[in-house]
Motif scaffolding. Structure first.
Motif, PDB file in Angstrom:
ATOM      1  N   THR A  48       0.835  -1.207   0.000  1.00 26.71           N
ATOM      2  CA  THR A  48       0.000   0.000   0.000  1.00 26.71           C
ATOM      3  C   THR A  48       0.867   1.253   0.000  1.00 26.71           C
ATOM      4  N   SER A  49       1.997   1.202   0.679  1.00 30.62           N
ATOM      5  CA  SER A  49       2.909   2.340   0.668  1.00 30.62           C
ATOM      6  C   SER A  49       3.473   2.568  -0.734  1.00 30.62           C
ATOM      7  N   ASN A  50       3.857   1.491  -1.404  1.00 34.31           N
ATOM      8  CA  ASN A  50       4.361   1.608  -2.775  1.00 34.31           C
ATOM      9  C   ASN A  50       3.295   2.168  -3.702  1.00 34.31           C
ATOM     10  N   PHE A  51       2.050   1.736  -3.516  1.00 38.48           N
ATOM     11  CA  PHE A  51       0.958   2.246  -4.340  1.00 38.48           C
ATOM     12  C   PHE A  51       0.743   3.734  -4.076  1.00 38.48           C
ATOM     13  N   SER A  52       0.728   4.108  -2.827  1.00 43.02           N
ATOM     14  CA  SER A  52       0.549   5.521  -2.476  1.00 43.02           C
ATOM     15  C   SER A  52       1.666   6.370  -3.076  1.00 43.02           C
ATOM     16  N   ASN A  53       2.888   5.883  -2.981  1.00 43.79           N
ATOM     17  CA  ASN A  53       4.022   6.606  -3.565  1.00 43.79           C
ATOM     18  C   ASN A  53       3.887   6.706  -5.082  1.00 43.79           C
ATOM     19  N   ALA A  54       3.391   5.651  -5.710  1.00 41.73           N
ATOM     20  CA  ALA A  54       3.199   5.677  -7.167  1.00 41.73           C
ATOM     21  C   ALA A  54       2.162   6.724  -7.562  1.00 41.73           C
ATOM     22  N   LEU A  55       1.107   6.855  -6.766  1.00 40.60           N
ATOM     23  CA  LEU A  55       0.092   7.867  -7.066  1.00 40.60           C
ATOM     24  C   LEU A  55       0.694   9.267  -7.050  1.00 40.60           C
ATOM     25  N   LEU A  56       1.685   9.465  -6.204  1.00 43.84           N
ATOM     26  CA  LEU A  56       2.316  10.782  -6.071  1.00 43.84           C
ATOM     27  C   LEU A  56       3.450  11.008  -7.070  1.00 43.84           C
ATOM     28  N   SER A  57       4.073   9.936  -7.533  1.00 37.70           N
ATOM     29  CA  SER A  57       5.288  10.112  -8.328  1.00 37.70           C
ATOM     30  C   SER A  57       5.205   9.639  -9.779  1.00 37.70           C
ATOM     31  N   LYS A  58       4.352   8.710 -10.086  1.00 39.17           N
ATOM     32  CA  LYS A  58       4.265   8.198 -11.453  1.00 39.17           C
ATOM     33  C   LYS A  58       3.402   9.123 -12.296  1.00 39.17           C
ATOM     34  N   THR A  59       3.714   9.185 -13.580  1.00 38.98           N
ATOM     35  CA  THR A  59       3.013  10.135 -14.447  1.00 38.98           C
ATOM     36  C   THR A  59       2.038   9.479 -15.412  1.00 38.98           C
ATOM     37  N   THR A  60       2.013   8.141 -15.455  1.00 40.95           N
ATOM     38  CA  THR A  60       1.073   7.462 -16.352  1.00 40.95           C
ATOM     39  C   THR A  60       0.364   6.328 -15.608  1.00 40.95           C
ATOM     40  N   ALA A  61      -0.812   5.995 -16.117  1.00 47.97           N
ATOM     41  CA  ALA A  61      -1.559   4.872 -15.546  1.00 47.97           C
ATOM     42  C   ALA A  61      -0.771   3.579 -15.713  1.00 47.97           C
ATOM     43  N   ALA A  62      -0.057   3.443 -16.810  1.00 48.69           N
ATOM     44  CA  ALA A  62       0.731   2.232 -17.041  1.00 48.69           C
ATOM     45  C   ALA A  62       1.818   2.066 -15.976  1.00 48.69           C
ATOM     46  N   ASP A  63       2.437   3.176 -15.579  1.00 44.51           N
ATOM     47  CA  ASP A  63       3.463   3.102 -14.532  1.00 44.51           C
ATOM     48  C   ASP A  63       2.853   2.731 -13.185  1.00 44.51           C
ATOM     49  N   ILE A  64       1.682   3.259 -12.898  1.00 43.47           N
ATOM     50  CA  ILE A  64       0.996   2.912 -11.651  1.00 43.47           C
ATOM     51  C   ILE A  64       0.568   1.449 -11.690  1.00 43.47           C
ATOM     52  N   ALA A  65       0.107   0.996 -12.853  1.00 41.02           N
ATOM     53  CA  ALA A  65      -0.319  -0.405 -13.003  1.00 41.02           C
ATOM     54  C   ALA A  65       0.842  -1.366 -12.725  1.00 41.02           C
ATOM     55  N   LYS A  66       2.045  -0.987 -13.092  1.00 43.09           N
ATOM     56  CA  LYS A  66       3.212  -1.847 -12.814  1.00 43.09           C
ATOM     57  C   LYS A  66       3.403  -2.023 -11.311  1.00 43.09           C
ATOM     58  N   VAL A  67       3.182  -0.960 -10.568  1.00 46.81           N
ATOM     59  CA  VAL A  67       3.307  -1.027  -9.111  1.00 46.81           C
ATOM     60  C   VAL A  67       2.201  -1.916  -8.534  1.00 46.81           C
ATOM     61  N   VAL A  68       0.989  -1.767  -9.046  1.00 49.11           N
ATOM     62  CA  VAL A  68      -0.137  -2.586  -8.586  1.00 49.11           C
ATOM     63  C   VAL A  68       0.106  -4.053  -8.932  1.00 49.11           C
ATOM     64  N   GLN A  69       0.630  -4.325 -10.131  1.00 49.48           N
ATOM     65  CA  GLN A  69       0.918  -5.709 -10.525  1.00 49.48           C
ATOM     66  C   GLN A  69       1.981  -6.322  -9.623  1.00 49.48           C
ATOM     67  N   ALA A  70       3.004  -5.547  -9.291  1.00 51.66           N
ATOM     68  CA  ALA A  70       4.040  -6.052  -8.386  1.00 51.66           C
ATOM     69  C   ALA A  70       3.442  -6.367  -7.012  1.00 51.66           C
ATOM     70  N   PHE A  71       2.525  -5.527  -6.566  1.00 49.18           N
ATOM     71  CA  PHE A  71       1.842  -5.758  -5.288  1.00 49.18           C
ATOM     72  C   PHE A  71       1.035  -7.056  -5.364  1.00 49.18           C
ATOM     73  N   ALA A  72       0.274  -7.232  -6.430  1.00 48.77           N
ATOM     74  CA  ALA A  72      -0.530  -8.449  -6.595  1.00 48.77           C
ATOM     75  C   ALA A  72       0.367  -9.682  -6.640  1.00 48.77           C
ATOM     76  N   ASP A  73       1.475  -9.586  -7.371  1.00 47.40           N
ATOM     77  CA  ASP A  73       2.402 -10.719  -7.471  1.00 47.40           C
ATOM     78  C   ASP A  73       2.980 -11.081  -6.107  1.00 47.40           C
ATOM     79  N   GLU A  74       3.339 -10.067  -5.332  1.00 44.88           N
ATOM     80  CA  GLU A  74       3.877 -10.310  -3.991  1.00 44.88           C
ATOM     81  C   GLU A  74       2.831 -10.991  -3.106  1.00 44.88           C
ATOM     82  N   MET A  75       1.601 -10.505  -3.169  1.00 45.59           N
ATOM     83  CA  MET A  75       0.537 -11.087  -2.341  1.00 45.59           C
ATOM     84  C   MET A  75       0.231 -12.520  -2.759  1.00 45.59           C
ATOM     85  N   LYS A  76       0.353 -12.837  -4.048  1.00 43.69           N
ATOM     86  CA  LYS A  76       0.128 -14.214  -4.525  1.00 43.69           C
ATOM     87  C   LYS A  76       1.158 -15.169  -3.959  1.00 43.69           C
ATOM     88  N   GLN A  77       2.374 -14.678  -3.768  1.00 46.42           N
ATOM     89  CA  GLN A  77       3.456 -15.533  -3.288  1.00 46.42           C
ATOM     90  C   GLN A  77       3.349 -15.845  -1.799  1.00 46.42           C
TER      91      GLN A  77
END
Length: 144
Positions: A48-77
């Protein structure tokens, strides 16, 4: 403002996991004994911290989606505590459902874990250093 964005990000993540998702991917199923509440909470707080930081620092939805995908992948593991296994599946589905519009996690409430597990995790939030804004599980659960 940063605190508000963090709360919003947390809420989005939790609600995204409740959405329907495709469980037929080739990701491995966690094995071994279930992890601890602390390990699970740490992963949620980091994501959630990484996602929050992405909302503040990333400039495209695709960049934010990469952070969300990494979060989902981590939670799957993760191999969560037994009473959080179904919640974790719903949470991952919530995250994955937001891939086309990752900022929707801000306005879409996450799934809620079972009440007993939520209370247990909420009590631990202040003790986990990675939980800088310990309100993910201690916030009020939205009404259905």
């Amino acid at each position: 403002m940063r605190r508000f964005l963090m709360l919003l990000a947390c809420a989005l993540v939790v609600f995204a996991a409740a959405s329907c998702g495709d469980d037929d991917d080739a990701s491995p199923t966690p094995s071994g004994p279930p992890g601890s509440d602390e390990d699970y909470l740490r992963a949620v707080c980091i994501g959630t911290s990484n996602f929050s930081n992405a909302l503040l620092s990333k400039t495209t939805a695709a960049d934010i989606a990469k952070v969300v995908q990494a979060f989902a992948d981590e939670m799957k593991q993760l191999n969560p505590p037994a009473d959080l296994a179904e919640y974790n599946r719903a949470f991952v589905a919530y995250l994955e459902a937001a891939m086309d519009d990752p900022t929707s996690l801000v306005t879409t409430p996450p799934p809620a874990p079972p009440d007993d597990a939520r209370r247990r995790l909420a009590a631990l939030e202040p003790t986990i250093p990675e939980c800088k804004d310990p309100t993910f599980f201690s916030r009020p659960t939205p009404a259905p």
